[in-house]
Scaffold this motif. Structure first.
Motif, mmCIF file in Angstrom:
data_model
loop_
_atom_site.group_PDB
_atom_site.id
_atom_site.type_symbol
_atom_site.label_atom_id
_atom_site.label_comp_id
_atom_site.label_asym_id
_atom_site.label_seq_id
_atom_site.Cartn_x
_atom_site.Cartn_y
_atom_site.Cartn_z
ATOM 1 N N UNK A 158 41.328 39.314 28.786
ATOM 2 C CA UNK A 158 40.594 39.620 30.013
ATOM 3 C C UNK A 158 41.176 38.882 31.223
ATOM 4 N N UNK A 159 41.685 37.659 30.971
ATOM 5 C CA UNK A 159 42.139 36.801 32.066
ATOM 6 C C UNK A 159 43.636 36.917 32.360
ATOM 7 N N UNK A 160 44.351 37.758 31.628
ATOM 8 C CA UNK A 160 45.807 37.778 31.748
ATOM 9 C C UNK A 160 46.271 38.113 33.164
ATOM 10 N N UNK A 161 45.490 38.925 33.899
ATOM 11 C CA UNK A 161 45.874 39.275 35.269
ATOM 12 C C UNK A 161 45.712 38.096 36.218
ATOM 13 N N UNK A 162 44.854 37.130 35.839
ATOM 14 C CA UNK A 162 44.587 35.975 36.697
ATOM 15 C C UNK A 162 45.506 34.793 36.386
ATOM 16 N N UNK A 163 46.158 34.832 35.225
ATOM 17 C CA UNK A 163 47.003 33.716 34.804
ATOM 18 C C UNK A 163 48.394 33.868 35.407
ATOM 19 N N UNK A 164 48.811 32.834 36.151
ATOM 20 C CA UNK A 164 50.130 32.874 36.788
ATOM 21 C C UNK A 164 50.809 31.519 36.649
ATOM 22 N N UNK A 165 51.859 31.314 37.425
ATOM 23 C CA UNK A 165 52.657 30.093 37.295
ATOM 24 C C UNK A 165 51.932 28.850 37.796
ATOM 25 N N UNK A 166 50.740 29.002 38.396
ATOM 26 C CA UNK A 166 49.974 27.862 38.917
ATOM 27 C C UNK A 166 48.748 27.568 38.056
ATOM 28 N N UNK A 167 48.736 28.077 36.831
ATOM 29 C CA UNK A 167 47.526 28.016 35.993
ATOM 30 C C UNK A 167 47.508 26.813 35.063
#
Length: 339
Positions: A55-64
């Motif tokens: 569910x959170x994969x779209x929110x996870x980025x290089x600043x996570x």
């Protein structure tokens, strides 16, 4: 909880309906960051993690950075008896790899065996609490350690992220912590210091102002030294108990014994008692600070009274027959509403 010393701006808050995770997106000290805290229910942790991380994969980025009680070891090193479900561990690690999330603590500590949770019924140690970070974020981490956490059967993981923008500590003026006066030994020491100072310096030749200024400096110095001594004793006691726990946990891992397990629980209880007393002191200190600050409300009341008068004038123009309260009653109403 974010320190009020940090320049924080939160642009997005996202939660799941059941309250198992919370996501914060924003900036800390003008640097973009995404913080995710997750609790994975026991027994269904692997399935739950795969579902929620999807569910959170779209929110996870290089600043996570993702932290929390995941109720799931991530390697053989994360459990004292090494009896883990290899299939579950593999599945969880596969989705973490797709999201480019890595175990920051494990990256820094490599093959070190240290745990965050002790199961008293089973007598086993596991690292089921994790601090995960995106690969780019993890490279900035310089230090990661497991530390004891009061009021919890889980330990905490502390990480240090270096971005080269450390700020120097600002100087603060010393202020007496009134709670220290509750200590009988402190009161006796201060009284003795005052008596000795008067006896040695009250010769009738020094002006009262000079005598008083010197006395304040001596008393302040005594308070500072006593506070430092009390804090040092408290830290030393905690450190000694934590060292005992580490030794007992090491013995328990090598040779599980009921006696050792009970001793661990006993020492944890002692640490919690010390931390509870310290927390009560902090609460009382906060209350003292609150009452000191709230006594200075002149400007606030002036602004409230001015605003209320303006509103009353507008209302009286609209309805000339309306009842008008006296100024004294108006001020009382403002004060009551304020508090």
């Amino acid at each position: 909880m974010i320190s009020d010393k940090a320049k924080a701006k939160i642009d997005l808050i996202k939660r799941d309906r059941e309250g198992y995770y919370i996501l914060l997106k924003g900036t800390l000290d003008n640097e973009e960051i995404s913080l995710i805290n997750i609790y994975a229910p026991n027994n269904i942790a692997p399935k739950f993690l795969m579902e929620k991380l999807g569910e959170l994969k779209e929110e996870i980025d290089s600043k996570t950075i993702l932290v929390g009680d995941l109720n799931q070891p991530l390697s053989n090193l994360d459990k004292s008896n090494q009896k883990i479900n290899k299939k579950e561990v593999k599945e969880v690690n596969e989705i973490l790899e797709k999201l480019e999330l890595i175990d920051i603590w494990r990256k820094i500590n490599r093959d070190k065996k240290e745990y965050t949770f002790f199961s008293a019924p089973h007598g086993t140690f596991t690292k089921i609490d994790h601090t995960l970070g995106h690969r780019n974020m993890a490279h900035k981490c310089r230090k990661a350690e497991i530390i004891n956490a009061a009021f919890s059967d889980h330990k905490a993981i502390k990480i240090m992220i270096s971005n080269g923008t450390w700020k120097t500590k600002s100087k603060t003026n010393w202020k007496l912590n009134n709670m220290i006066l509750q200590n009988r030994l402190v009161r006796e020491e201060i009284i003795e210091t005052i008596n000795n100072f008067i006896e040695e310096n009250d010769n009738g030749e020094t002006s009262f102002q000079t005598f008083w200024d010197a006395a304040k400096a001596v008393i302040r110095g005594k308070f500072i030294s006593l506070s430092a001594y009390i804090n040092k004793l408290g830290r030393a006691e905690i450190n000694q108990l934590e060292m005992q726990i580490k030794k007992l946990e090491s013995d328990q891992i090598k040779n599980p014994q009921q006696k050792t397990k009970l001793e661990i629980l006993k020492i944890k209880g002692e640490i919690n008692k010390i931390e509870s007393d310290r927390t009560i002191d902090l609460i009382n200190k906060t209350r003292s600070w609150y009452f000191e600050k709230t006594n200075k409300i002149d400007k606030v009341l002036v602004n409230l009274i001015k605003k209320r008068k303006e509103e009353k004038q507008i209302n009286s123009i609209k309805d000339e027959k309306g009842d008008i309260t006296s100024e004294e009653e108006e001020i009382k109403a403002i004060i009551i509403n304020y508090f």
